[in-house]
Design a protein around this motif. Structure first.
Motif, PDB file in Angstrom:
ATOM      1  N   GLY A   1       1.996 -25.533 -40.454  1.00  0.00           N
ATOM      2  CA  GLY A   1       3.129 -26.339 -40.902  1.00  0.00           C
ATOM      3  C   GLY A   1       4.478 -25.807 -40.481  1.00  0.00           C
ATOM      4  N   MET A   2       5.490 -26.209 -41.232  1.00  0.00           N
ATOM      5  CA  MET A   2       6.872 -25.860 -40.890  1.00  0.00           C
ATOM      6  C   MET A   2       7.591 -25.185 -42.052  1.00  0.00           C
ATOM      7  N   HIS A   3       6.816 -24.689 -42.998  1.00  0.00           N
ATOM      8  CA  HIS A   3       7.439 -23.946 -44.088  1.00  0.00           C
ATOM      9  C   HIS A   3       6.479 -22.859 -44.564  1.00  0.00           C
ATOM     10  N   LEU A   4       7.017 -21.866 -45.216  1.00  0.00           N
ATOM     11  CA  LEU A   4       6.184 -20.895 -45.926  1.00  0.00           C
ATOM     12  C   LEU A   4       6.813 -20.715 -47.300  1.00  0.00           C
ATOM     13  N   THR A   5       6.084 -20.065 -48.172  1.00  0.00           N
ATOM     14  CA  THR A   5       6.590 -19.883 -49.528  1.00  0.00           C
ATOM     15  C   THR A   5       6.645 -18.383 -49.827  1.00  0.00           C
ATOM     16  N   VAL A   6       7.738 -17.953 -50.431  1.00  0.00           N
ATOM     17  CA  VAL A   6       7.785 -16.562 -50.897  1.00  0.00           C
ATOM     18  C   VAL A   6       7.826 -16.592 -52.417  1.00  0.00           C
ATOM     19  N   THR A   7       7.084 -15.689 -53.043  1.00  0.00           N
ATOM     20  CA  THR A   7       7.146 -15.638 -54.505  1.00  0.00           C
ATOM     21  C   THR A   7       7.948 -14.417 -54.930  1.00  0.00           C
ATOM     22  N   LEU A   8       8.654 -14.621 -56.030  1.00  0.00           N
ATOM     23  CA  LEU A   8       9.525 -13.570 -56.559  1.00  0.00           C
ATOM     24  C   LEU A   8       8.770 -12.755 -57.601  1.00  0.00           C
ATOM     25  N   PRO A   9       9.177 -11.524 -57.808  1.00  0.00           N
ATOM     26  CA  PRO A   9       8.586 -10.750 -58.896  1.00  0.00           C
ATOM     27  C   PRO A   9       8.872 -11.419 -60.240  1.00  0.00           C
ATOM     28  N   ASN A  10       8.024 -11.116 -61.211  1.00  0.00           N
ATOM     29  CA  ASN A  10       8.214 -11.691 -62.555  1.00  0.00           C
ATOM     30  C   ASN A  10       9.613 -11.384 -63.064  1.00  0.00           C
ATOM     31  N   GLY A  11      10.148 -12.348 -63.794  1.00  0.00           N
ATOM     32  CA  GLY A  11      11.447 -12.104 -64.433  1.00  0.00           C
ATOM     33  C   GLY A  11      12.595 -12.710 -63.651  1.00  0.00           C
ATOM     34  N   LEU A  12      12.395 -13.042 -62.384  1.00  0.00           N
ATOM     35  CA  LEU A  12      13.480 -13.667 -61.611  1.00  0.00           C
ATOM     36  C   LEU A  12      13.297 -15.186 -61.652  1.00  0.00           C
ATOM     37  N   ASN A  13      14.415 -15.881 -61.871  1.00  0.00           N
ATOM     38  CA  ASN A  13      14.355 -17.334 -62.005  1.00  0.00           C
ATOM     39  C   ASN A  13      14.839 -17.996 -60.709  1.00  0.00           C
ATOM     40  N   ASP A  14      13.928 -18.727 -60.052  1.00  0.00           N
ATOM     41  CA  ASP A  14      14.268 -19.265 -58.728  1.00  0.00           C
ATOM     42  C   ASP A  14      15.391 -20.306 -58.762  1.00  0.00           C
ATOM     43  N   SER A  15      15.387 -21.194 -59.784  1.00  0.00           N
ATOM     44  CA  SER A  15      16.416 -22.244 -59.795  1.00  0.00           C
ATOM     45  C   SER A  15      17.800 -21.636 -60.015  1.00  0.00           C
ATOM     46  N   GLU A  16      17.861 -20.645 -60.892  1.00  0.00           N
ATOM     47  CA  GLU A  16      19.149 -19.978 -61.118  1.00  0.00           C
ATOM     48  C   GLU A  16      19.654 -19.333 -59.826  1.00  0.00           C
ATOM     49  N   ILE A  17      18.743 -18.639 -59.157  1.00  0.00           N
ATOM     50  CA  ILE A  17      19.141 -17.973 -57.907  1.00  0.00           C
ATOM     51  C   ILE A  17      19.530 -19.015 -56.860  1.00  0.00           C
ATOM     52  N   ALA A  18      18.766 -20.117 -56.802  1.00  0.00           N
ATOM     53  CA  ALA A  18      19.062 -21.156 -55.802  1.00  0.00           C
ATOM     54  C   ALA A  18      20.427 -21.785 -56.066  1.00  0.00           C
TER      55      ALA A  18
ATOM     56  N   HIS B   1       7.666 -18.016 -59.685  1.00  0.00           N
ATOM     57  CA  HIS B   1       8.959 -18.467 -59.172  1.00  0.00           C
ATOM     58  C   HIS B   1       9.065 -17.985 -57.735  1.00  0.00           C
ATOM     59  N   GLY B   2       9.790 -18.718 -56.936  1.00  0.00           N
ATOM     60  CA  GLY B   2       9.925 -18.316 -55.535  1.00  0.00           C
ATOM     61  C   GLY B   2      10.701 -19.361 -54.769  1.00  0.00           C
ATOM     62  N   PHE B   3      10.603 -19.317 -53.465  1.00  0.00           N
ATOM     63  CA  PHE B   3      11.313 -20.292 -52.632  1.00  0.00           C
ATOM     64  C   PHE B   3      10.397 -20.828 -51.552  1.00  0.00           C
ATOM     65  N   ILE B   4      10.593 -22.115 -51.241  1.00  0.00           N
ATOM     66  CA  ILE B   4       9.848 -22.737 -50.147  1.00  0.00           C
ATOM     67  C   ILE B   4      10.823 -22.746 -48.964  1.00  0.00           C
ATOM     68  N   LEU B   5      10.501 -21.961 -47.961  1.00  0.00           N
ATOM     69  CA  LEU B   5      11.452 -21.773 -46.868  1.00  0.00           C
ATOM     70  C   LEU B   5      10.983 -22.536 -45.627  1.00  0.00           C
ATOM     71  N   GLY B   6      11.761 -23.533 -45.218  1.00  0.00           N
ATOM     72  CA  GLY B   6      11.440 -24.250 -43.981  1.00  0.00           C
ATOM     73  C   GLY B   6      11.915 -23.407 -42.802  1.00  0.00           C
TER      74      GLY B   6
END
Ligand code: PLP
Length: 494
Positions: free
Chosen positions: A392-409, A433-438
């Protein structure tokens, strides 16, 4: 002025001759305007007396107060909308949905598209249109396009299909919508991958279906968990080639188990094969539909990823006995797809430009993917876990517990870094929590800088605890962390 209340009902208005002379214009436009207002019922003519504002216009519709205020709903309770429309979340899009900058998820390398070839084909079809192309068309879409798609699907995706089973639609979104309308009722239980594709989820919500979230592990949708939660579900929505958003490929064992369940439960499987053209370390995996002996799979494909999203062309492959049902529903929805881009696309595929474009893009995306994985590993080590980078054209990274992806985004968006958070892809509480990176639309030169920006947003890697999030891991897939491979040579430009 009448509607605003500044000319009252029953009031006489000047003769056409007087008004024309007052305005210093010819009498003809005034006559035309009066005739129109008479026809619409704002004026009434009284023989021998002249022309008046209609005396039966309702008082409250022409109140002077109206002209001062913009319209305000008088009683919200009486403004009924469908219950299913209220079940959808508010139309709010995060700042990351702006489709800009590095890591954009929604599109590929649009600047690499062979625009000149496309423009020539477009000119060919728009200059001398056949009269038949201007009338209503087949509800399945253009036959020529369905024929070339059938050849492509049989040879590249091992889909079992004939052109008469294919229906051209406005992207996979319409395909999901159409399948839902044909196959499901309000209240029908439906398995959805957890986490999964939110836009498919919204279609099911709008149809009033009961969504049963089924966890995804390293082999894809966990069929046993699905059966435990709701054996009698009417359908399952899956992305087996490249699960969205975690990126796992459904194992052969799971595919067979899923098909087996569908056969015994009398359930449908909707297979969304949205970006299967790009696999980097093996040949594209065959479709689930190709394994299906019981005609239980509705296969969906799209040109949004492989060409460009504004094309809004996708397709369905429907089991032969359901074709009539889909045709009737499609006819009630939008009759048939627009002709022009279908004709252009049929030639684009038929003349070999499509397969050439896929080959070029596979090389380019592989280069970008390798660079991104390499930069992420060098910058974060094991602090961010990388998932689903083999296709595909994206990968996903997951964050360590305790970090909130929407807040960081949200924080990152204020600094013009657009990160798609992972957690909104869950229906229940997010397991990660994490990010989907295209990476498709991010130029290679931009990638190290973008990863550096991500590091700056997250803070120094030493401050990020090592990721302990339990996420899909499996022996039958390549490891998530791998050394960058030597890049294949770029093929020539079209
Ligand atoms: C899982 C999934 N399916 C389908 C699509 C494409 O949708 P459409 O064909 O409606 O543009 C996307 C696009 O991002 C997607 O992520």
């Amino acid at each position: 002025m009448i509607v605003a209340g500044s000319i009252g009902s029953g009031q006489q208005i000047p003769s056409t001759r007087t008004l024309a002379s007052e305005l210093g214009i010819s009498r003809i436009p005034v006559l035309n305007a009066y005739a129109q207002l008479l026809a619409e019922g704002y004026f009434e003519a009284r023989v021998g007396a002249g022309t008046f504002v209609c005396s039966s216009l309702p008082e409250q519709a022409t109140h002077p107060e109206k002209s001062r205020k913009s319209w305000v709903p008088e009683n919200l309770a009486r403004r009924c909308v469908a219950r299913t429309a209220r079940m959808l979340p508010r139309f709010e899009r995060g700042p990351w949905a702006r489709h800009e900058g590095a890591f954009d998820l929604s599109q590929g390398a649009l600047d690499e598209f062979p625009h000149k070839v496309w423009a020539n084909l477009l000119a060919r079809h728009s200059r001398n249109p056949l009269t038949s192309s201007l009338g209503y068309g087949d509800s399945r879409g253009l036959r020529r396009l369905r024929e070339v798609i059938a050849i492509y699907l049989r040879t590249s995706r091992a889909v079992r299909c004939e052109p008469q089973q294919i229906m051209i639609v406005s992207g996979s979104q319409q395909a999901v919508n159409l399948s839902t309308r044909v196959l499901l009722d309000p209240g029908s239980p439906v398995w959805m991958e957890e986490p999964g594709y939110w836009l498919a989820r919204h279609v099911l919500m709008a149809a009033g279906c009961r969504i049963v979230p089924v966890p995804v592990d390293a082999e894809g949708l966990d069929v046993t968990a699905g059966i435990r939660r709701c054996r009698t579900a009417r359908a399952a929505f899956v992305t087996p080639s490249h699960q969205f958003p975690l990126g796992v490929t459904m194992s052969a064992a799971r595919r067979l188990r899923l098909l087996d369940w569908a056969r015994s439960a009398g359930a449908w499987i909707v297979e969304d094969d949205y970006d299967s053209e790009y696999r980097y370390q093996s040949k594209p995996v065959a479709s689930l539909q190709g394994l299906d002996e019981a005609s239980r799979v509705i296969y969906i494909g799209t040109f949004s990823k492989v060409l460009f999203p504004s094309l809004r062309i996708g397709y369905l492959v429907v089991p032969p006995d359901l074709v009539d049902r889909f045709l009737s529903m499609r006819y009630a929805m939008d009759i048939n797809p627009p002709h022009l881009y279908q004709a252009v696309l049929a030639d684009f595929i038929g003349e070999g430009h499509f397969s050439r474009h896929i080959r070029r893009m596979r090389t380019l995306y592989n280069e970008r993917r390798t660079l991104l994985v390499d930069s992420l590993q060098r910058t974060f080590g094991s602090r961010l876990r990388i998932l689903g980078d083999m296709a595909g054209m994206h990968l996903t990274v997951t964050l360590p517990n305790g970090l909130n992806d929407s807040e960081i985004a949200n924080r990152a968006a204020r600094e013009s870094l657009w990160l798609w958070p992972l957690s909104p892809s869950y229906i229940a509480k997010a397991a990660a929590h994490g990010f989907i990176l295209g990476f498709g639309s991010t130029a290679s030169s931009e990638i190290p800088r973008a990863v550096e920006h991500l590091r700056a947003v997250l803070g120094p890697p030493e401050g990020i605890p090592t990721s302990k999030t339990e996420m899909p891991r499996t022996a039958h897939h390549a490891p998530y962390f791998r050394r960058p491979r030597r890049l294949p040579r770029r093929s020539g430009l079209t």
